[in-house]
Design a protein around this motif. Structure first.
Motif, PDB file in Angstrom:
ATOM      1  N   PHE A 214       0.852  -1.186   0.000  1.00 35.57           N
ATOM      2  CA  PHE A 214       0.000   0.000   0.000  1.00 35.57           C
ATOM      3  C   PHE A 214       0.895   1.245   0.000  1.00 35.57           C
ATOM      4  CE2 PHE A 214      -2.859   3.268   1.429  1.00 35.57           C
ATOM      5  CZ  PHE A 214      -4.129   2.862   1.060  1.00 35.57           C
ATOM      6  N   ALA A 215       1.872   1.260   0.922  1.00 37.49           N
ATOM      7  CA  ALA A 215       2.773   2.420   1.022  1.00 37.49           C
ATOM      8  C   ALA A 215       3.627   2.549  -0.231  1.00 37.49           C
ATOM      9  CB  ALA A 215       3.655   2.279   2.260  1.00 37.49           C
ATOM     10  N   GLN A 216       4.102   1.422  -0.757  1.00 42.32           N
ATOM     11  CA  GLN A 216       5.001   1.456  -1.939  1.00 42.32           C
ATOM     12  C   GLN A 216       4.306   1.975  -3.194  1.00 42.32           C
ATOM     13  OE1 GLN A 216       6.577  -2.417  -2.951  1.00 42.32           O
ATOM     14  NE2 GLN A 216       7.726  -2.435  -1.027  1.00 42.32           N
ATOM     15  N   VAL A 217       3.017   1.610  -3.346  1.00 44.41           N
ATOM     16  CA  VAL A 217       2.320   1.934  -4.600  1.00 44.41           C
ATOM     17  C   VAL A 217       1.506   3.225  -4.490  1.00 44.41           C
ATOM     18  CG1 VAL A 217       0.607   1.088  -6.269  1.00 44.41           C
ATOM     19  CG2 VAL A 217       2.220  -0.512  -5.217  1.00 44.41           C
ATOM     20  N   ILE A 218       0.772   3.371  -3.400  1.00 45.68           N
ATOM     21  CA  ILE A 218      -0.154   4.506  -3.286  1.00 45.68           C
ATOM     22  C   ILE A 218       0.582   5.801  -2.904  1.00 45.68           C
ATOM     23  CG2 ILE A 218      -2.171   5.401  -2.013  1.00 45.68           C
ATOM     24  CD1 ILE A 218      -2.853   3.144  -3.984  1.00 45.68           C
ATOM     25  N   THR A 219       1.531   5.683  -1.962  1.00 45.26           N
ATOM     26  CA  THR A 219       2.179   6.902  -1.445  1.00 45.26           C
ATOM     27  C   THR A 219       2.908   7.705  -2.535  1.00 45.26           C
ATOM     28  OG1 THR A 219       2.372   5.829   0.688  1.00 45.26           O
ATOM     29  CG2 THR A 219       3.712   7.799   0.377  1.00 45.26           C
ATOM     30  N   PRO A 220       3.693   7.083  -3.427  1.00 40.48           N
ATOM     31  CA  PRO A 220       4.388   7.899  -4.440  1.00 40.48           C
ATOM     32  C   PRO A 220       3.421   8.666  -5.350  1.00 40.48           C
ATOM     33  CG  PRO A 220       5.326   5.690  -4.352  1.00 40.48           C
ATOM     34  CD  PRO A 220       4.097   5.672  -3.500  1.00 40.48           C
ATOM     35  N   LEU A 221       2.295   8.042  -5.694  1.00 39.87           N
ATOM     36  CA  LEU A 221       1.334   8.747  -6.550  1.00 39.87           C
ATOM     37  C   LEU A 221       0.728   9.929  -5.788  1.00 39.87           C
ATOM     38  CD1 LEU A 221      -0.150   9.004  -9.218  1.00 39.87           C
ATOM     39  CD2 LEU A 221      -1.864   7.366  -8.382  1.00 39.87           C
ATOM     40  N   ALA A 222       0.381   9.683  -4.519  1.00 44.18           N
ATOM     41  CA  ALA A 222      -0.181  10.772  -3.705  1.00 44.18           C
ATOM     42  C   ALA A 222       0.845  11.894  -3.557  1.00 44.18           C
ATOM     43  CB  ALA A 222      -0.613  10.244  -2.344  1.00 44.18           C
ATOM     44  N   ASP A 223       2.111  11.522  -3.360  1.00 45.65           N
ATOM     45  CA  ASP A 223       3.167  12.551  -3.233  1.00 45.65           C
ATOM     46  C   ASP A 223       3.246  13.376  -4.514  1.00 45.65           C
ATOM     47  OD1 ASP A 223       3.818  11.758  -0.719  1.00 45.65           O
ATOM     48  OD2 ASP A 223       5.577  10.571  -1.292  1.00 45.65           O
ATOM     49  N   ARG A 224       3.241  12.682  -5.650  1.00 42.63           N
ATOM     50  CA  ARG A 224       3.358  13.366  -6.942  1.00 42.63           C
ATOM     51  C   ARG A 224       2.241  14.382  -7.155  1.00 42.63           C
ATOM     52  NH1 ARG A 224       6.689  12.330 -11.417  1.00 42.63           N
ATOM     53  NH2 ARG A 224       8.557  11.917 -10.250  1.00 42.63           N
ATOM     54  N   LEU A 225       1.041  13.990  -6.705  1.00 42.80           N
ATOM     55  CA  LEU A 225      -0.134  14.829  -6.976  1.00 42.80           C
ATOM     56  C   LEU A 225      -0.457  15.779  -5.820  1.00 42.80           C
ATOM     57  CD1 LEU A 225      -2.428  12.048  -8.529  1.00 42.80           C
ATOM     58  CD2 LEU A 225      -1.120  13.787  -9.754  1.00 42.80           C
ATOM     59  N   GLY A 226       0.312  15.710  -4.745  1.00 42.10           N
ATOM     60  CA  GLY A 226      -0.007  16.528  -3.562  1.00 42.10           C
ATOM     61  C   GLY A 226      -1.357  16.141  -2.991  1.00 42.10           C
ATOM     62  N   ALA A 227      -1.619  14.843  -2.987  1.00 32.96           N
ATOM     63  CA  ALA A 227      -2.957  14.355  -2.646  1.00 32.96           C
ATOM     64  C   ALA A 227      -3.009  13.785  -1.232  1.00 32.96           C
ATOM     65  CB  ALA A 227      -3.357  13.253  -3.635  1.00 32.96           C
ATOM     66  N   ALA A 228      -4.223  13.695  -0.705  1.00 36.03           N
ATOM     67  CA  ALA A 228      -4.468  12.945   0.527  1.00 36.03           C
ATOM     68  C   ALA A 228      -4.597  11.469   0.164  1.00 36.03           C
ATOM     69  CB  ALA A 228      -5.748  13.428   1.191  1.00 36.03           C
TER      70      ALA A 228
END
Ligand SMILES: Cc1cc2nc3c(=O)[nH]c(=O)nc-3n(C[C@H](O)[C@H](O)[C@H](O)COP(=O)(O)OP(=O)(O)OC[C@H]3O[C@@H](n4cnc5c(N)ncnc54)[C@H](O)[C@@H]3O)c2cc1C
Length: 314
Positions: A214-228
């Protein structure tokens, strides 16, 4: 006719849910007062006075209100209702954990029916609210003299946080009800936007398979988009994501500008929490997944390939 909005705040500033609740109060008609109950909360009261549409801020400050204990906040509201002439026609709370804890105590003491999770004010006595996990909308008319309402914040635009110039009136804090006491709190520190106020949310489901993935896949995308970051209940129950990230009927109700659901099937209980998002993107390897029926953009793909590719390209 005067409405009373119970502010959510941290003593220094007003939380965004209060702004949406003010908009609902304005729609009820008449004057709008805001109660700021806390300790050392003068800055929050001053911020509330700036909200467009508010005519008066009532600032109650005292040790009994320090930790927002529901019994004491309810006593504060009831003290105001008892003292106000000609009385409040509407008492509005945001339908947050805090508001939902206090509102029923106020409604029961006043012996009126609570109108929960209101999404639209049709008129001063008629309201819309979702039922059956958002699959039907009930129109509710109340004959009670005082309407006690919880407001689904995603149903109302936020009032402007500045531009108003309400008077601030200080009142005595209600006495400690002595029914509960504050023991402690564990606050999850999070540098991301708050889920219910975020403009972009990336949510993961059971398909992620573990907390690490979950952290490996979801977190980088959220970081890229400035998302929650959000999650389905299945992902939360399996321990892949923290409890306060759950989106849905028994989690948080969100309506961001962009909601990305990765490996989430789209059960009605999940849809109930996010289907009012402006743009929904779904990534799922099953073309029959119900999430595709609400998605504006659907990607039939394996998320473990598609999401890292997306992050690489973004
Ligand atoms: C009273 C009640 C309240 C509930 N409240 C909530 C709530 O608030 N929020 C909530 O979310 N749920 C809630 N639920 C649970 C809900 O019914 C579903 O069980 C839950 O939403 C399913 O989560 P999921 O979509 O992550 O898992 P699943 O339903 O198991 O879906 C996983 C999806 O991932 C896809 N997938 C698998 N592998 C991959 C891959 N490699 N790449 C891409 N896609 C893949 C699958 O095709 C599937 O569609 C509630 C249920 C009840 C009874």
């Amino acid at each position: 006719m005067t409405s009373l909005v119970i502010a959510e705040h941290d003593n220094a500033s007003i939380k965004p849910a209060t702004l949406n609740t003010v908009t609902a109060a304005v729609a009820c008609g008449g004057d709008v007062h805001v109660l700021v109950a806390g300790v050392g909360a003068a800055a929050a009261a001053a911020a509330a006075a700036q909200i467009a549409g508010v005519s008066k801020v009532i600032h109650a400050d005292g040790a009994s209100l320090k930790n927002g204990l529901a019994e004491n906040v309810a006593a504060q509201v009831l003290a105001l209702v008892g003292n106000s002439a000609p009385g409040y026609s509407h008492i509005l709370f945001p339908a947050t954990a805090g508001g939902k804890n206090v509102a029923p105590r106020v409604a029961a003491t006043l012996d009126v029916a609570q109108i929960s999770d209101t999404t639209k004010v049709v008129s001063a006595d008629t309201f819309e609210r979702p039922i059956y996990a958002g699959n039907a909308i009930a129109t509710v008319q109340s004959g009670d003299a005082t309407k006690v309402i919880t407001v689904r914040t995603t149903g109302f635009d936020a009032a402007a946080a500045t531009g108003g110039s309400a008077a601030v009136e200080t009142v005595a804090a209600a006495a400690d009800a002595g029914k509960s006491r504050f023991v402690g709190s564990e606050i999850a520190r999070n540098d991301r936007p708050e889920l219910t106020a975020a403009k972009i949310i990336v949510s993961g489901g059971r398909a992620l398979g573990s907390a690490e993935k979950f952290a490996q896949v979801i977190t980088p995308l959220a970081d890229r988009l400035g998302a929650a970051i959000g999650a389905s209940r299945a992902a939360v129950d399996a321990g892949y994501a923290a409890n306060d990230l759950q989106v849905g009927q028994t989690g948080k109700i969100v309506a961001p500008q962009l909601y990305i659901a990765a490996g989430i099937s789209g059960a009605i209980q999940h849809l109930a929490g996010m289907k009012d998002s402006t743009v929904i993107v779904a990534i799922n390897k099953d073309p029959e997944a119900p999430i595709f029926s609400v998605a504006d953009y659907g990607l039939e793909a394996d998320l473990f390939t598609a999401v890292p590719e997306w992050v690489g390209a973004a």
